[in-house]
Design a protein around this motif. Sequence first.
Motif, PDB file in Angstrom:
ATOM      1  N   ASP A   1     -31.332  30.874 -18.345  1.00  9.92           N
ATOM      2  CA  ASP A   1     -31.422  29.739 -19.264  1.00  9.92           C
ATOM      3  C   ASP A   1     -30.070  29.585 -19.953  1.00  9.92           C
ATOM      4  N   SER A   2     -29.339  28.537 -19.616  1.00 13.14           N
ATOM      5  CA  SER A   2     -28.002  28.353 -20.176  1.00 13.14           C
ATOM      6  C   SER A   2     -28.019  27.855 -21.616  1.00 13.14           C
TER       7      SER A   2
ATOM      8  N   PRO B   1     -19.457  23.347 -14.724  1.00 17.23           N
ATOM      9  CA  PRO B   1     -20.662  23.320 -13.896  1.00 17.23           C
ATOM     10  C   PRO B   1     -21.164  21.904 -13.649  1.00 17.23           C
ATOM     11  N   TRP B   2     -20.769  20.974 -14.497  1.00 18.32           N
ATOM     12  CA  TRP B   2     -21.007  19.548 -14.285  1.00 18.32           C
ATOM     13  C   TRP B   2     -19.729  18.823 -14.647  1.00 18.32           C
ATOM     14  N   LEU B   3     -19.674  17.508 -14.501  1.00 18.54           N
ATOM     15  CA  LEU B   3     -18.429  16.774 -14.707  1.00 18.54           C
ATOM     16  C   LEU B   3     -18.029  16.728 -16.179  1.00 18.54           C
ATOM     17  N   ALA B   4     -16.750  16.497 -16.398  1.00 20.17           N
ATOM     18  CA  ALA B   4     -16.148  16.589 -17.731  1.00 20.17           C
ATOM     19  C   ALA B   4     -16.297  15.289 -18.520  1.00 20.17           C
TER      20      ALA B   4
ATOM     21  N   LYS C   1     -31.674  24.660 -18.063  1.00 21.25           N
ATOM     22  CA  LYS C   1     -32.782  25.622 -18.121  1.00 21.25           C
ATOM     23  C   LYS C   1     -32.914  26.466 -16.857  1.00 21.25           C
ATOM     24  N   LEU C   2     -32.183  26.111 -15.796  1.00 19.27           N
ATOM     25  CA  LEU C   2     -32.172  26.947 -14.592  1.00 19.27           C
ATOM     26  C   LEU C   2     -31.229  28.127 -14.735  1.00 19.27           C
ATOM     27  N   GLY C   3     -30.333  28.077 -15.701  1.00 17.81           N
ATOM     28  CA  GLY C   3     -29.356  29.144 -15.828  1.00 17.81           C
ATOM     29  C   GLY C   3     -28.477  29.227 -14.590  1.00 17.81           C
TER      30      GLY C   3
ATOM     31  N   ARG D   1     -26.542  27.957  -7.967  1.00 15.11           N
ATOM     32  CA  ARG D   1     -26.047  29.079  -8.760  1.00 15.11           C
ATOM     33  C   ARG D   1     -25.252  28.613  -9.980  1.00 15.11           C
ATOM     34  N   GLY D   2     -25.777  27.590 -10.648  1.00 10.41           N
ATOM     35  CA  GLY D   2     -25.157  27.074 -11.864  1.00 10.41           C
ATOM     36  C   GLY D   2     -24.279  25.866 -11.656  1.00 10.41           C
ATOM     37  N   TRP D   3     -24.029  25.482 -10.409  1.00  9.39           N
ATOM     38  CA  TRP D   3     -23.193  24.311 -10.114  1.00  9.39           C
ATOM     39  C   TRP D   3     -24.093  23.089  -9.991  1.00  9.39           C
ATOM     40  N   GLU D   4     -24.102  22.284 -11.015  1.00  6.24           N
ATOM     41  CA  GLU D   4     -25.027  21.153 -11.116  1.00  6.24           C
ATOM     42  C   GLU D   4     -24.530  19.948 -10.323  1.00  6.24           C
ATOM     43  N   ALA D   5     -25.432  19.360  -9.533  1.00  7.09           N
ATOM     44  CA  ALA D   5     -25.146  18.151  -8.751  1.00  7.09           C
ATOM     45  C   ALA D   5     -23.808  18.239  -8.026  1.00  7.09           C
TER      46      ALA D   5
END
Length: 476
Positions: free
Chosen positions: A76-77, A135-138, A290-292, A319-323
Motif C-alpha cells: 500500500d503506497s 511510477p506515473w507521469l509527472a 493501494k496496490l503498493g 511492480r509499482g509502475w502504473e499504466a
Amino acid sequence: MGTLIGIGNTVPQFPYENLWYGIRINLKNGGHSVSDGKLERVGNLDLHRSLPIQKRIRRYMANADGSVKYWLGANDSTLKEGGGAARLNALDGIVQLYKPDYYRRIEFDGDYMLVAISEVALPGFIHMKERSRSPWLATCNRTTNLPTCASFLQWNADGSLKRDANGLLVFTDNAAEYRGGNNQTAYDGTYRSMLGMPMSSASANMNTFRTRCRSLSDNCHFGGWRFREEMSWLMAIEFGDLDSQAAFTSEKTADGFAQGGLGNGTFVNGGEWSAYNGYYPFIPCGVTAKLGNNTGVVEYTIKNWKDGADKVVKVASYRGWEAPQQYMWEHNDDVRVWYSKPSDGGDGLIFLCNDPAKFANPKNDRLRELEGYEELGAIPTTSGYISAMGYANGWTFPNSITGGASNKYYCDYWWRSTVATDDNNEEGWRQLLSAAGAVYAEHSGVRCAATSDRCAYTVAYCGFPLCLEFAASEGI
C-alpha cells in the motif's frame, strides 16, 4: 565474450547455472510466449519462481537528488514502510519507482536469443545500474514550474477513492498548485477536472521541461527510455511472454511461474476521448497506490464519459509502475532517431545518450550532429509490428518489422508516418515516443514506439516521466 553459453539447439550450459535466470527466444518461431514455444525459461527455475531481481523493484519517496527519504509500503503506497501515513501529495518529496542494479547478458546464437539476468557478477554479464523514475507521469508546480511526481487523491477507510456527492474525486488541499493537463482552471469542480492529473506536454515542450528538471536538480531528467528497455525484459522474463498486453491473471502456472501480461484495459474510443476533454489526461496519478509494489489491475470510473454515462477502465501496474502502456505517450530525452533520405541511403538509426547533462534537442533537425548521443544501430524505416531486436552497447532496440503482427513476436507497433524522399524534407532527427495513447488497442505494449515527430512536437496526449539519476551507481 567469456565462457557463458553455447545456445545452439539445446538448453544453455553454464558453469554458474544456479546463479542466473532468463529466457531463450526462438527467433524463427512466430509466437510470443512460453505456451506457444516462442520462449523457454532457462537458468535456475527456482529463481523464475522467486524472481529476486523483480521483487526489489519498489516505490519510495525521494529527495530531489534521488536519495531515499522513506520507502513506501510494499502492499500500500499510501503508507510508509513499517507503518504510518505517507504523504504522496508533494509535501514530503517526489514519488519514485526504484529499479535495482543487477547483471544482464544478451546473446544471439543462430536461431536463438538469450536474455539472462543475475544478482551477482558473472562472466560476460553487464552491470545494469540502479535507476529511478516516476511510477506515473509527472506534473509541475504551477507557480515555481518545478517538476514532481505526486498523487493528490484521497482514500476512504475501505480503500476506495474518496468522491463527493456528485461522484467527483476529492483531492488534497494543494492539488490546484500542481494542476495537470494544460492547467485548465475552468475545469476545476467538473468531471473534466485536471486536478490530480499528469501534466500534458501541451503545457511544456521538451526544451522547457528539460530546463525545469535541471532547475530542480542536476540528477533530474526525463530520459526514461533505458528504464523502459530494462523493465520490458524483466516483465518478459517474469511472465514468460513478449506480449505485455496479454490478459492479466494473478494465477500462477502449474509449475509456479507467473503468466499473462497487463491487458489492455485502458483502451478508449478516440472520438469519445476528444469529446470528453480534448485528449487530455483522464486517469489521476496514483490510482494504483493501494496496490503498493504488487502487479495488478484496478478499476477506475470516469464520470460522464459519454452522453452522461460513466466509463470504467482497468488500470494496470507492473511492480509499482502504473499504466506503463496504452494511456499517454511519453517523451524520452535519452534517445533520438535519425532517418536519411533515399539518396543518402534511406536508413534509420537509433542514438542513445547516457549522460543527462548532455540531453538536448538537435540544433538543426536535418544536420546529423548531436553531441553525447551515440549510434546503436538500424531501426525500421516504415511502420509495422516489431518482429526483431537489435543489440549494441548493452541495449536492445527494435530493428525489424518483417512478419510482425499484433499476436506475433513482440506484438508492439513501430510508427513512422511519412517516409523521407529526396525532396519532402522528412529526413533528419526525430524523437522517440513510448507507451502509446489510449486510443490504440493491440498496438500499444511496453515496447511500442512512435518516431514520426520532430523533437519540438507537443500535444495534449503526451506526458513526461520524471527520472532521478543515481550518480554514484556503477554500470550502464
